[in-house]
Design an enzyme around this catalytic site. Sequence first.
Site, short mmCIF file in Angstrom:
data_model
loop_
_atom_site.label_atom_id
_atom_site.label_comp_id
_atom_site.label_asym_id
_atom_site.label_seq_id
_atom_site.Cartn_x
_atom_site.Cartn_y
_atom_site.Cartn_z
N GLY A 1 2.82 -1.33 4.25
CA GLY A 1 2.97 0.09 3.95
C GLY A 1 4.43 0.44 3.71
N GLY A 2 5.08 0.95 4.75
CA GLY A 2 6.44 1.48 4.61
C GLY A 2 7.42 0.55 3.90
CD GLU B 1 -3.44 -2.66 7.22
OE1 GLU B 1 -2.31 -2.88 6.77
OE2 GLU B 1 -4.07 -1.62 6.99
CG ASN C 1 -1.74 1.21 1.39
OD1 ASN C 1 -1.87 2.00 0.47
ND2 ASN C 1 -2.30 1.41 2.58
CD1 TRP C 2 3.38 1.16 -3.03
CD2 TRP C 2 3.15 2.34 -4.92
NE1 TRP C 2 3.99 0.46 -4.05
CE2 TRP C 2 3.86 1.16 -5.22
CE3 TRP C 2 2.87 3.24 -5.96
CZ2 TRP C 2 4.31 0.87 -6.50
CZ3 TRP C 2 3.32 2.94 -7.24
CH2 TRP C 2 4.03 1.77 -7.50
CE LYS C 3 -0.03 3.13 4.79
NZ LYS C 3 0.15 3.18 6.24
CD GLU D 1 -2.60 5.40 6.88
OE1 GLU D 1 -2.59 5.52 5.65
OE2 GLU D 1 -1.70 4.82 7.51
#
Length: 252
Positions: free
Chosen positions: A234-235, A168, A10-12, A98
Amino acid sequence: MSRTPFVAGNWKMHKTVAEAEEFITALLPLAGAVDDVQIGVCVPFTAIQAVVDSTRGSSIEVYAQNVHEAEKGAYTGEISLAMLDELEVHGVVVGHSERRQYFNETDAALRAKVPAILAAGLTPILCCGESDAQREGNETEAVLRTQVVEGLADVADEDLAKVTIAYEPIWAIGTGKVATPEQAQETCKYVRSLVAERSQEAAEAIRIQYGGSVKPGNAAELLSLPDVDGALVGGAALEADSFAGIIEGARA
Ligand code: PGA
């Protein structure tokens, strides 16, 4: 039943088109031919077309990070399923904490989004997860029950297994504080039991990802748990090397 592991990055709100193309160029030789793990990248709207084009013919699937549930209309700034389908995305991640927290995405909206995504022939990844305070207050199961039951409420039993659920815990997202294997297993098992209340068959087939500070170093252990069928990352999914390391962990 054996379920194919599913690892999604998930690149956000990261990566311009140029940065997205650079990432895909680096990822393809590392993971473009993997066929025993389903691989997805959840890409900002602006880079979707470029990433669909540069991953064509590989095993990497492209997901959007949000969609509006209505077919079309006066919803300034929103994106419809027809718009995404035209770009040939594989699916959409919805209900990320988010989006719930900062953009007011509600269980009621998700109840409409998940079946709409399926009706468009795309794959929904439905996120759920409790906050630190909710876990401390022993509310984890109640919170997950609401999120999962509501999100799947208008999905037909025979379509449930087409959904992927990402569990999550909010306290583990972007914090480096990963759930213990016991917590990840126990909670993903609970999420599966919620699906089983609707359909035992779907519960056995549906993929449940764990997300929250997954890294190459902890992926293999988390992904070997019986009820963890993959990861939403994510990161550590922003660099091709570490994302590929997590995909390797799913194959172990
Ligand atoms: P993280 O994020 O891997 O950076 O903790 C996970 C997510 O938000 O999906």
